[in-house]
Design a protein around this motif. Structure first.
Motif, mmCIF file in Angstrom:
data_model
loop_
_atom_site.group_PDB
_atom_site.id
_atom_site.type_symbol
_atom_site.label_atom_id
_atom_site.label_comp_id
_atom_site.label_asym_id
_atom_site.label_seq_id
_atom_site.Cartn_x
_atom_site.Cartn_y
_atom_site.Cartn_z
ATOM 1 N N ASN A 17 0.807 -1.233 0.000
ATOM 2 C CA ASN A 17 0.000 0.000 0.000
ATOM 3 C C ASN A 17 0.837 1.279 0.000
ATOM 4 O O ASN A 17 0.445 2.294 0.571
ATOM 5 C CB ASN A 17 -0.990 0.019 1.172
ATOM 6 C CG ASN A 17 -2.031 -1.078 1.064
ATOM 7 O OD1 ASN A 17 -2.244 -1.639 -0.004
ATOM 8 N ND2 ASN A 17 -2.672 -1.395 2.175
ATOM 9 N N GLU B 246 -10.461 -4.101 -8.922
ATOM 10 C CA GLU B 246 -9.994 -3.913 -7.549
ATOM 11 C C GLU B 246 -8.672 -4.632 -7.273
ATOM 12 O O GLU B 246 -8.571 -5.474 -6.369
ATOM 13 C CB GLU B 246 -11.070 -4.346 -6.549
ATOM 14 C CG GLU B 246 -12.353 -3.544 -6.671
ATOM 15 C CD GLU B 246 -13.397 -3.906 -5.626
ATOM 16 O OE1 GLU B 246 -13.139 -4.828 -4.822
ATOM 17 O OE2 GLU B 246 -14.453 -3.269 -5.613
ATOM 18 N N ARG C 137 -7.866 7.773 -1.669
ATOM 19 C CA ARG C 137 -9.164 7.251 -1.222
ATOM 20 C C ARG C 137 -9.075 5.770 -0.856
ATOM 21 O O ARG C 137 -9.730 5.327 0.092
ATOM 22 C CB ARG C 137 -10.221 7.456 -2.313
ATOM 23 C CG ARG C 137 -10.705 8.887 -2.434
ATOM 24 C CD ARG C 137 -11.997 8.970 -3.212
ATOM 25 N NE ARG C 137 -11.839 8.532 -4.589
ATOM 26 C CZ ARG C 137 -11.446 9.323 -5.582
ATOM 27 N NH1 ARG C 137 -11.156 10.597 -5.343
ATOM 28 N NH2 ARG C 137 -11.351 8.878 -6.810
ATOM 29 N N LYS C 138 -8.294 5.021 -1.611
ATOM 30 C CA LYS C 138 -8.186 3.587 -1.350
ATOM 31 C C LYS C 138 -6.767 3.139 -1.683
ATOM 32 O O LYS C 138 -6.495 2.704 -2.797
ATOM 33 C CB LYS C 138 -9.206 2.800 -2.170
ATOM 34 C CG LYS C 138 -9.262 1.329 -1.791
ATOM 35 C CD LYS C 138 -10.333 0.582 -2.580
ATOM 36 C CE LYS C 138 -10.374 -0.883 -2.170
ATOM 37 N NZ LYS C 138 -11.394 -1.646 -2.937
#
Length: 242
Positions: free
Chosen positions: A27, A146, A177-178
């Protein structure tokens, strides 16, 4: 998330990558930059399992990569859109291939096209779109699945300066946001500094320097003089001894 160990790739007698080692945390974002022919795209394709290394390993979440991962998304320089399908169907096609039923796919496509500001172009074909619009469709098609890892090869290289900044803003806002693991290959120093928390500088089939980016994600970054000073630091590493 990604660990690259002693990677070596060659095309016949031409060495594309030699003894490359790199670690990218889950991430986080990483920008790979360097002169043409230094192996940037080969490294990206190796992470995506689109190229098989001659030696060394690519591990994702501790598992050695042997085939294309279901949860890895790739956005190529030429966008890879199907010219005979509309914007809507280009995005929906990826979902239908993954087993979504038509109603689920349509709901997801509508949300994505609206989020990317291209809903009004849903009935157009790729040949009727500008470069920036095509790029947003390519981003939407990939994000619809995704992925937990997104690989981008020169995401704004063919775009004018204003459209380039707009696409970079979209990519950064999506990440905020993600968060997912995001790796971008670019020849543009400002793009690398804008999108990369980690900047990987390559030359002659190898990594010569890795920099942490203290300015990543700051508001109005392009109005900050320190951002451009950081870009100058990157430039010095790229052009040293060239």
């Amino acid at each position: 998330m990604i660990s690259i160990k002693d990677l070596h790739v060659s095309y016949g007698s031409e060495i594309a990558l030699q003894n490359v080692n790199l670690h990218v945390e889950k991430n986080t974002t990483c920008a790979i930059i360097g002169p043409s022919g230094c192996g940037k795209t080969t490294l990206l394709y190796s992470i995506g399992a689109l190229i098989k290394p001659n030696e060394g390993k690519v591990l994702i979440d501790g598992q050695e990569l042997t085939n294309v991962r279901k949860n890895t998304g790739v956005i190529l320089q030429d966008y890879g859109l199907l010219p005979w399908k509309t914007v809507w169907n280009n995005v929906a096609f990826a979902l239908l291939c993954r087993g979504f039923n038509k109603d689920e796919a349509n709901e997801k496509v509508e949300d994505i096209l609206r989020e990317l500001g291209i809903y009004e172009y849903r009935s157009k074909y790729p040949g009727e779109l500008s470069g920036g619009q095509k790029q947003r469709v390519a981003i939407g098609r990939t994000l619809a699945l995704e992925p937990d890892l997104l690989l981008m090869d020169e995401p704004s290289s063919a775009l004018d300066a204003m459209t380039k900044e707009h696409i970079q803003n979209i990519i950064l806002n999506i990440y905020k946001r993600k968060p997912i693991t995001l790796i971008t290959v670019t020849h543009n120093i400002e793009e690398a500094a804008f999108l990369g928390q980690k900047i990987v500088i390559m030359k002659k089939a190898g990594i010569v320097h890795i920099m942490d980016n203290p300015y990543f994600g700051k508001d109005k970054l392009r109005e900050n003089i320190d951002f451009y000073k950081f870009c100058l630091e990157i430039r010095k590493w790229i052009h040293e001894d060239i």
